[in-house]
Motif scaffolding. Structure first.
Motif, PDB file in Angstrom:
ATOM      1  N   PRO A  81       0.467  15.731  62.926  1.00 26.77           N
ATOM      2  CA  PRO A  81       2.132  15.689  63.081  1.00 26.77           C
ATOM      3  C   PRO A  81       2.572  14.729  61.869  1.00 26.77           C
ATOM      4  CG  PRO A  81       1.071  14.076  64.772  1.00 26.77           C
ATOM      5  CD  PRO A  81      -0.055  14.983  64.364  1.00 26.77           C
ATOM      6  N   THR A  82       3.189  15.290  60.964  1.00 21.70           N
ATOM      7  CA  THR A  82       4.043  14.519  60.048  1.00 21.70           C
ATOM      8  C   THR A  82       5.563  14.697  60.031  1.00 21.70           C
ATOM      9  OG1 THR A  82       3.291  15.990  58.220  1.00 21.70           O
ATOM     10  CG2 THR A  82       1.970  13.994  58.538  1.00 21.70           C
ATOM     11  N   ALA A  83       6.275  13.874  59.413  1.00 21.59           N
ATOM     12  CA  ALA A  83       7.557  13.934  59.722  1.00 21.59           C
ATOM     13  C   ALA A  83       8.115  14.387  58.303  1.00 21.59           C
ATOM     14  CB  ALA A  83       8.324  12.469  59.905  1.00 21.59           C
ATOM     15  N   SER A 110       5.796  17.586  64.577  1.00 19.88           N
ATOM     16  CA  SER A 110       6.237  16.082  64.676  1.00 19.88           C
ATOM     17  C   SER A 110       7.682  16.192  65.398  1.00 19.88           C
ATOM     18  CB  SER A 110       6.494  15.340  63.358  1.00 19.88           C
ATOM     19  OG  SER A 110       7.023  14.249  63.670  1.00 19.88           O
ATOM     20  N   GLN A 132       4.345  16.785  69.164  1.00 22.35           N
ATOM     21  CA  GLN A 132       4.124  15.292  69.142  1.00 22.35           C
ATOM     22  C   GLN A 132       5.365  14.713  69.727  1.00 22.35           C
ATOM     23  OE1 GLN A 132       5.435  13.270  66.413  1.00 22.35           O
ATOM     24  NE2 GLN A 132       4.948  11.514  67.763  1.00 22.35           N
ATOM     25  N   TYR A 134       7.237  10.861  70.790  1.00 18.57           N
ATOM     26  CA  TYR A 134       7.254   9.449  71.061  1.00 18.57           C
ATOM     27  C   TYR A 134       8.051   9.439  72.525  1.00 18.57           C
ATOM     28  CZ  TYR A 134       6.085   8.603  65.894  1.00 18.57           C
ATOM     29  OH  TYR A 134       5.214   8.623  64.971  1.00 18.57           O
ATOM     30  N   THR A 160       2.299   9.915  70.883  1.00 16.02           N
ATOM     31  CA  THR A 160       1.701   8.847  70.013  1.00 16.02           C
ATOM     32  C   THR A 160       2.086   7.589  70.594  1.00 16.02           C
ATOM     33  OG1 THR A 160       2.225  10.578  68.287  1.00 16.02           O
ATOM     34  CG2 THR A 160       2.040   8.122  67.587  1.00 16.02           C
ATOM     35  N   LYS A 223      -2.539  10.126  71.255  1.00 18.62           N
ATOM     36  CA  LYS A 223      -2.959   9.922  69.759  1.00 18.62           C
ATOM     37  C   LYS A 223      -2.545   8.448  69.463  1.00 18.62           C
ATOM     38  CE  LYS A 223      -1.429  11.717  65.063  1.00 18.62           C
ATOM     39  NZ  LYS A 223      -0.588  10.572  64.617  1.00 18.62           N
ATOM     40  N   SER A 245      -6.879   7.351  66.067  1.00 20.29           N
ATOM     41  CA  SER A 245      -6.100   7.336  64.955  1.00 20.29           C
ATOM     42  C   SER A 245      -5.636   6.075  64.676  1.00 20.29           C
ATOM     43  CB  SER A 245      -4.880   8.430  64.994  1.00 20.29           C
ATOM     44  OG  SER A 245      -3.972   8.412  64.118  1.00 20.29           O
ATOM     45  N   HIS A 247      -2.962   6.087  62.440  1.00 23.65           N
ATOM     46  CA  HIS A 247      -1.775   6.542  62.041  1.00 23.65           C
ATOM     47  C   HIS A 247      -1.472   6.528  60.618  1.00 23.65           C
ATOM     48  CE1 HIS A 247       2.530   7.229  63.573  1.00 23.65           C
ATOM     49  NE2 HIS A 247       2.627   7.633  62.486  1.00 23.65           N
ATOM     50  N   ARG A 250      -0.516   3.300  58.726  1.00 28.90           N
ATOM     51  CA  ARG A 250       1.079   3.259  58.719  1.00 28.90           C
ATOM     52  C   ARG A 250       1.748   2.150  59.879  1.00 28.90           C
ATOM     53  NH1 ARG A 250       3.106   7.403  55.351  1.00 28.90           N
ATOM     54  NH2 ARG A 250       5.139   7.752  56.549  1.00 28.90           N
ATOM     55  N   ASP A 278      -8.189  11.360  63.160  1.00 30.84           N
ATOM     56  CA  ASP A 278      -7.581  11.706  61.812  1.00 30.84           C
ATOM     57  C   ASP A 278      -7.763  10.517  61.072  1.00 30.84           C
ATOM     58  OD1 ASP A 278      -5.414   9.984  62.270  1.00 30.84           O
ATOM     59  OD2 ASP A 278      -4.113  11.686  63.082  1.00 30.84           O
ATOM     60  N   GLY A 280      -8.067   9.681  56.503  1.00 32.17           N
ATOM     61  CA  GLY A 280      -8.740   9.728  55.349  1.00 32.17           C
ATOM     62  C   GLY A 280      -9.577  10.968  55.219  1.00 32.17           C
ATOM     63  N   ARG A 282     -10.334  14.114  53.330  1.00 30.39           N
ATOM     64  CA  ARG A 282     -10.090  14.466  52.224  1.00 30.39           C
ATOM     65  C   ARG A 282     -10.917  15.847  51.828  1.00 30.39           C
ATOM     66  NH1 ARG A 282      -6.592  12.428  53.918  1.00 30.39           N
ATOM     67  NH2 ARG A 282      -5.352  10.598  53.078  1.00 30.39           N
ATOM     68  N   GLY A 301      -3.240  14.463  57.610  1.00 30.16           N
ATOM     69  CA  GLY A 301      -1.706  14.398  57.388  1.00 30.16           C
ATOM     70  C   GLY A 301      -1.327  14.743  56.037  1.00 30.16           C
ATOM     71  N   ARG A 302      -1.539  13.538  55.150  1.00 31.65           N
ATOM     72  CA  ARG A 302      -0.977  13.538  53.768  1.00 31.65           C
ATOM     73  C   ARG A 302      -1.696  14.817  52.968  1.00 31.65           C
ATOM     74  NH1 ARG A 302      -2.354   8.285  54.837  1.00 31.65           N
ATOM     75  NH2 ARG A 302      -0.556   6.887  55.190  1.00 31.65           N
TER      76      ARG A 302
HETATM   77  C1  LIG Z   1       4.553  10.999  56.054  1.00 30.51           C
HETATM   78  C2  LIG Z   1       3.710  10.833  57.276  1.00 30.51           C
HETATM   79  C3  LIG Z   1       4.466  11.039  58.330  1.00 30.51           C
HETATM   80  C4  LIG Z   1       3.939  10.893  59.729  1.00 30.51           C
HETATM   81  N1  LIG Z   1       4.669  11.150  60.726  1.00 30.51           N
HETATM   82  C5  LIG Z   1       4.149  11.165  61.893  1.00 30.51           C
HETATM   83  C6  LIG Z   1       4.788  11.549  63.003  1.00 30.51           C
HETATM   84  O1  LIG Z   1       6.066  11.899  63.072  1.00 30.51           O
HETATM   85  N2  LIG Z   1       4.175  11.728  64.341  1.00 30.51           N
HETATM   86  C7  LIG Z   1       2.726  10.847  64.505  1.00 30.51           C
HETATM   87  O2  LIG Z   1       2.312  10.873  65.408  1.00 30.51           O
HETATM   88  N3  LIG Z   1       2.168  10.609  63.451  1.00 30.51           N
HETATM   89  C8  LIG Z   1       2.628  10.794  62.072  1.00 30.51           C
HETATM   90  N4  LIG Z   1       1.912  10.281  60.886  1.00 30.51           N
HETATM   91  C9  LIG Z   1       0.337  10.102  61.190  1.00 30.51           C
HETATM   92  C10 LIG Z   1      -0.119  11.297  61.065  1.00 30.51           C
HETATM   93  O3  LIG Z   1      -0.245  12.220  62.260  1.00 30.51           O
HETATM   94  C11 LIG Z   1      -1.835  11.031  60.795  1.00 30.51           C
HETATM   95  O4  LIG Z   1      -2.379  10.049  61.895  1.00 30.51           O
HETATM   96  C12 LIG Z   1      -2.152  10.535  59.669  1.00 30.51           C
HETATM   97  O5  LIG Z   1      -1.460  10.972  58.446  1.00 30.51           O
HETATM   98  C13 LIG Z   1      -3.635  10.538  59.144  1.00 30.51           C
HETATM   99  O6  LIG Z   1      -4.063  10.030  58.317  1.00 30.51           O
HETATM  100  P1  LIG Z   1      -4.158  10.802  56.714  1.00 30.51           P
HETATM  101  O7  LIG Z   1      -2.821  11.043  56.238  1.00 30.51           O
HETATM  102  O8  LIG Z   1      -5.093  10.220  55.803  1.00 30.51           O
HETATM  103  O9  LIG Z   1      -4.860  12.342  57.116  1.00 30.51           O
HETATM  104  C14 LIG Z   1       2.539  10.386  59.899  1.00 30.51           C
HETATM  105  C15 LIG Z   1       1.731  10.399  58.712  1.00 30.51           C
HETATM  106  C16 LIG Z   1       2.473  10.506  57.367  1.00 30.51           C
HETATM  107  C17 LIG Z   1       1.415  10.518  56.094  1.00 30.51           C
END
Ligand SMILES: Cc1cc2nc3c(=O)[nH]c(=O)nc-3n(C[C@H](O)[C@H](O)[C@H](O)COP(=O)(O)O)c2cc1C
Ligand SMILES: CCCCC(=O)C(=O)O
Length: 350
Positions: A81-83, A110, A132, A134, A160, A223, A245, A247, A250, A278, A280, A282, A301-302
């Protein structure tokens, strides 16, 4: 004119994405908390693990599919999940969902998506979506969101738990990035005429996990677990899977690399439920390392954001396709026919 070659590795998408994104948006996607020590550690830890292949195993047909609480995936790499996908591409989460469905993998939508979960589902009929969450202190509102996710056809809830507060991200503070531009919002947070802010509350506790489990029949995936004692507690509270994770570095900076946390969590869970990971990932070799150490599947994610920003649905499809092909290739060279046959003995520190 020289034809532009399609990126041949996931990492190449990052430069393509950076060239297209506003610097503040690139920084939001790429960045992490504090000194970004954990961001770097996640990738570095995979480089510090070596693979030790077996030979002459006559492996033949490869098996990359996995069965998880929320359904099957044809590859062991899920979309984390990414925002804010519409910051990366005008089609936002719709494009991501179509690419994930085509790859027959799970997209975790997300809570902070910029397309409503119902519209994400409609964009990719036949795809598998998890939602996902919160947990919001306003439990009636949390329940309303859960009902929306259920009605949209999501097959699991990913809660999360590493975010009792927002991460302190220096890049975002420096750039003054703290809100979406006009015309975009977190569509899953609509409540009548208004859009509620996402509350990251320090009050959330195991009690809320119990409440959530009573609220829904959907499997609940936790998560953001890093401590083996929390993995054991998660089992006591009836979760369907534990997702290791930090995150993507972050939230709390200087948490260890995700893959370094995995073996202890896997030992604590003892096979009772699947363990996801999750942070890293790649390369296909990263995927097989995590699975050899006991992950049932991993998520990215990224890399998905980079694919989306670079080329929309096609970019995400290419990122997922590269990872799938690299997993198959790594299995072949390791002498392992199925992702289910990956074992810790195939990995060692270097
Ligand atoms: C830009 C961005 C936004 C994210 N938004 C969420 C989110 O909304 N909810 C959540 O549970 N995790 C969020 N994450 C965390 C990701 O789900 C994931 O744990 C993380 O990106 C994994 O690392 P990676 O980017 O190296 O693959 C976000 C990560 C990134 C990079
Ligand atoms: C309010 C959206 C939170 C997104 C998130 O989890 C992240 O940026 O890491």
């Amino acid at each position: 004119m020289t034809p532009v070659r399609a990126p041949s590795a996931v990492r190449e998408f990052e430069a393509a994405a950076r060239a297209r994104l506003l610097p503040a948006h690139y920084d939001y996607f790429a960045g992490g908390a504090g000194e970004e020590i954990t961001v770097r550690a996640n990738e570095a830890a995979f480089a510090r693990l070596a693979l030790l292949p077996r030979v002459l195993r006559g492996t033949g047909k490869l098996q990359t599919g996995v069965t998880l609480p929320g359904g099957r995936a044809a590859m062991p790499v899920l979309v984390a999940p990414t925002a804010f996908h519409r910051l990366a591409h005008p089609e936002g989460e719709r494009a991501t969902a179509r690419a994930a469905a085509a790859a027959e993998t799970v997209m975790v939508v997300s809570m902070a998506a910029t397309v409503a979960v119902e519209d994400v589902a409609a964009a990719a009929p036949g795809g598998t979506l998890w939602f996902q969450l919160y947990i919001q202190p306003d439990l009636a509102f949390t329940e309303a969101i859960v009902r929306r996710a259920e009605a949209a056809g999501c097959t699991a809830l990913v809660v999360t738990v590493d975010s009792p507060a927002r991460g302190r991200r220096d890049r975002d503070q420096h750039n003054g990035f703290d809100d979406l531009p006009d015309g975009m919002c977190c569509e899953n947070l609509r409540d009548g005429d208004r859009v509620r802010p996402i509350v990251m509350s320090p009050e959330i506790s195991w009690r809320h996990v119990d409440l959530l489990r009573r609220m829904t029949e959907l499997p609940v995936v936790l998560k953001g677990v890093t401590h083996p004692d929390d993995a054991r507690l998660a089992l006591d509270h009836g979760v369907a899977a534990v997702w290791v994770s930090n995150h993507g570095g972050r939230q709390l900076d200087t948490v260890p690399a995700a893959v370094d946390l995995l073996p202890e969590v896997v030992a604590a869970v003892g096979g009772a439920v699947p363990v996801l990971l999750d942070g890293g990932i790649r390369r296909g070799t990263d995927v097989v390392k995590a699975m050899a150490l006991g992950a049932s599947a991993v998520a990215v994610g990224r890399p998905v954001i980079w694919g989306l920003a670079a080329d929309g649905e096609r970019g995400v499809a290419r990122v997922l396709g590269l990872l799938h092909d690299e997993v198959e290739h790594a299995l072949t060279l390791l002498g392992v026919a199925s992702v289910h046959d990956l074992r810790p003995g195939l990995v060692r520190p270097c």
